[in-house]
Design an enzyme around this catalytic site. Structure first.
Site, short mmCIF file in Angstrom:
data_model
loop_
_atom_site.label_atom_id
_atom_site.label_comp_id
_atom_site.label_asym_id
_atom_site.label_seq_id
_atom_site.Cartn_x
_atom_site.Cartn_y
_atom_site.Cartn_z
N LYS A 2 0.11 0.08 13.81
CA LYS A 2 -1.15 -0.27 14.47
C LYS A 2 -1.06 0.17 15.92
O LYS A 2 0.03 0.33 16.47
CB LYS A 2 -1.39 -1.79 14.40
CG LYS A 2 -1.65 -2.25 12.96
CD LYS A 2 -2.34 -3.59 12.93
CE LYS A 2 -2.58 -4.09 11.52
NZ LYS A 2 -3.78 -3.52 10.90
N HIS A 26 0.82 -1.22 0.00
CA HIS A 26 0.00 0.00 0.00
C HIS A 26 0.86 1.28 0.00
O HIS A 26 0.65 2.19 -0.80
CB HIS A 26 -0.90 0.05 1.23
CG HIS A 26 -1.81 -1.14 1.40
ND1 HIS A 26 -2.28 -1.87 0.34
CD2 HIS A 26 -2.34 -1.71 2.52
CE1 HIS A 26 -3.07 -2.84 0.81
NE2 HIS A 26 -3.11 -2.77 2.11
C1 BG6 Z 1 -4.77 -4.46 4.82
C2 BG6 Z 1 -3.86 -4.89 5.93
O1 BG6 Z 1 -4.19 -4.72 3.58
O2 BG6 Z 1 -5.03 -3.06 4.93
C3 BG6 Z 1 -4.47 -4.56 7.28
O3 BG6 Z 1 -3.64 -6.29 5.84
C4 BG6 Z 1 -4.85 -3.10 7.34
O4 BG6 Z 1 -3.57 -4.88 8.33
C5 BG6 Z 1 -5.69 -2.72 6.13
O5 BG6 Z 1 -5.59 -2.90 8.54
C6 BG6 Z 1 -5.96 -1.21 6.12
O6 BG6 Z 1 -6.81 -0.90 5.06
P1 BG6 Z 1 -7.65 0.44 5.09
O7 BG6 Z 1 -8.37 0.46 3.78
O8 BG6 Z 1 -8.57 0.36 6.27
O9 BG6 Z 1 -6.66 1.57 5.24
#
Ligand code: BG6
Length: 479
Positions: free
Chosen positions: A331, A245
């Site tokens: 987190k 991401h």
């Molecule tokens: C996921 C991760 O890909 O993305 C998670 O595995 C994380 O750990 C999540 O909480 C966060 O996604 P978003 O869309 O809530 O920012």
């Protein structure tokens, strides 16, 4: 380690529309939280036209499966509409059996035949360790010639395994039949980074080392591992979100303008900027673990897996040489927010810096990419009164207020996979490139430092900042 050359000339970014969706891992957590709610939304928008076949090892009947889908939707979607759920349930069938058993694959093949399917989407909502087996089994019943696969992250565990996984999948599917999903690429605000940069003449001239002093990208979550302890403890923050991401967001912020509108040009620019990124320097990286993580179910009691990481990246390009790119993810932090802050340099002369007055602040461009998405420009304006002092003012837009409700990322990506559009999926060279960048952090991670929940991670994260930079707490959304 240099970037591998990938022949991208043959990649077709638009493909025929699918006539069936096959969900591997249909009784699992991802299907429950994301895929059924997304299928429901597609159905509600009149955008779902295909049978949906679940494949799972659970000893369930078709009716159990439909009930499970119904409950998942009711749990995760507000104001559900019964008729839409009924219509979706009508599409559902379950193939129940072990992935290693030939009978499972024959049954799947027969079921697809009964629907006259020629182009199926095979969605791998299963642990990555099963990807190679499922790909090979699809080949064993000749289904690989009748569809494309969607592969969930993490795509590999490191650079070598990502290369190996690509090779395994390529032995069965062509690159343009492999849809590597990263749900951040389905977020409207993340996609907007391209429009923001390349459709606004105001932005692009200052988007470089001459005007930008630093860039920081934060992805902060207040939640802990939320029942995913054993999965999370096998990956950690670097593999879970930094490699995918975060680096996808950095590539959209840092890349050159694509040569044209075709999706292949976009992937080319991402691959180039990632190739220009130096592998992480572990002396400019801090890992943390929130206090209490080791007590989470499924987590090893002496785990040194990180739930926080901050790193300073460098991009060796004409545009970015010398500009620090700070990234931090974690987190159990003080707030939930995903935000990129671009800090501009000071003007060459400080005219409005009167003795005794506050020094003018720097211009910031804050791009909010999470739930409260939007953009804030932090500018200077004259403080009312006799002095020529300036102070920060925010010029901001909240996308929800401007555009109303937008589609959820998984809904968009599932729709793309069914339509056959690769634009919002990750290409092989980009994924391998991001693993190359994080590889030193996997090889030589250093200690993991404890931090308390509801903070911004270990205080040592400040040590990676240079030039007297500071971390910016994420902005509040526009009211
Ligand atoms: C996921 C991760 O890909 O993305 C998670 O595995 C994380 O750990 C999540 O909480 C966060 O996604 P978003 O869309 O809530 O920012």
């Amino acid at each position: 380690m240099s970037a591998r050359h990938v022949d991208t000339a043959q990649i077709e970014t638009n493909q025929p529309e699918a006539d069936a969706l096959v969900l591997f891992g249909a009784t699992g957590d991802l299907a429950k939280r994301k895929l059924f709610p997304s299928l429901y939304r597609l159905e509600k928008d009149g955008a779902l036209h295909v049978p949906v076949i679940g494949v799972a090892r659970s000893d369930w009947t078709d009716d159990d499966f439909r009930m499970h889908a119904r409950e998942s939707i009711e749990q995760h979607v507000d104001d559900v509409d019964g008729a839409t759920i009924d219509a979706l349930c009508e599409r559902l069938d379950l193939v129940q059996g072990d992935y290693s058993d030939a009978a499972t694959w024959n049954e799947l093949s027969d079921l697809l035949d009964s629907h006259d399917s020629c182009v199926a989407v095979f969605y791998m909502a299963i642990p990555p360790s099963l990807f190679p087996m499922v790909a090979e089994k699809l080949q064993s019943v000749d289904l690989h010639t009748r569809g494309r696969i969607v592969v969930e992250k993490p795509f590999g565990r490191d650079y070598a395994s990502a290369v190996e996984l690509n090779e395994t999948l390529h032995s069965v599917f062509a690159e343009d039949h492999i849809f590597r999903i990263d749900h951040y690429l389905g977020k409207e605000a993340v996609e907007d980074l391209l429009v923001f940069r390349f459709a606004n003449t105001l932005i692009e001239p200052v988007w470089n080392r001459n005007y930008v002093r630093s860039v920081q990208v934060t992805m902060a979550e207040t939640i802990g591992v939320e029942g995913r302890g054993s999965f999370y403890d096998s990956v950690g923050a670097i593999r879970d979100v930094l490699q995918n991401h975060l680096l996808q967001v950095v590539s959209l912020l840092a890349m050159e303008p694509p040569a044209g509108a075709d999706a292949g040009f976009l992937q080319d620019e991402k691959a180039k900027v990632i190739a220009a990124m130096r592998p992480i320097d572990c002396t400019a990286m801090v890992r943390g673990q929130y206090v209490g993580y080791r007590d989470e179910p499924g987590v090893e009691e002496d785990s040194d897996v990180e739930t926080f990481v901050a790193a300073r990246l460098e991009i060796d390009s004409w545009r970015w040489a010398g500009v620090p790119w700070y990234v931090r993810v974690g987190k159990g932090l003080a707030e939930s927010a995903t935000e990129a802050v671009v800090e501009l340099r000071e003007p060459p002369r400080m005219l409005f810096d009167e003795a005794g007055g506050p020094p003018p602040g720097r211009n910031l461009i804050r791009l909010r990419l999470g739930k409260n998405d939007g953009v804030t420009f932090v500018l200077q304006a004259k403080t009312p009164g006799p002095q020529m002092d300036s102070e920060d003012i925010d010029v901001d837009v909240d996308f929800a207020a401007a555009f109303g409700e937008r589609q959820d990322a998984y809904q968009r990506l599932l729709g793309d996979a069914l339509r056959g559009s690769l634009r919002r999926f990750a290409r092989q060279d980009v994924v391998e490139g991001t693993w190359r960048v994080v590889q030193p952090a996997l090889d030589d991670p250093g200690p993991v430092l404890p931090y308390f929940r509801e903070t911004w991670g270990p205080a040592e994260a400040d040590s990676i900042l240079v030039n007297n930079d500071t971390w910016y707490p994420p902005s509040k959304p526009a009211s």
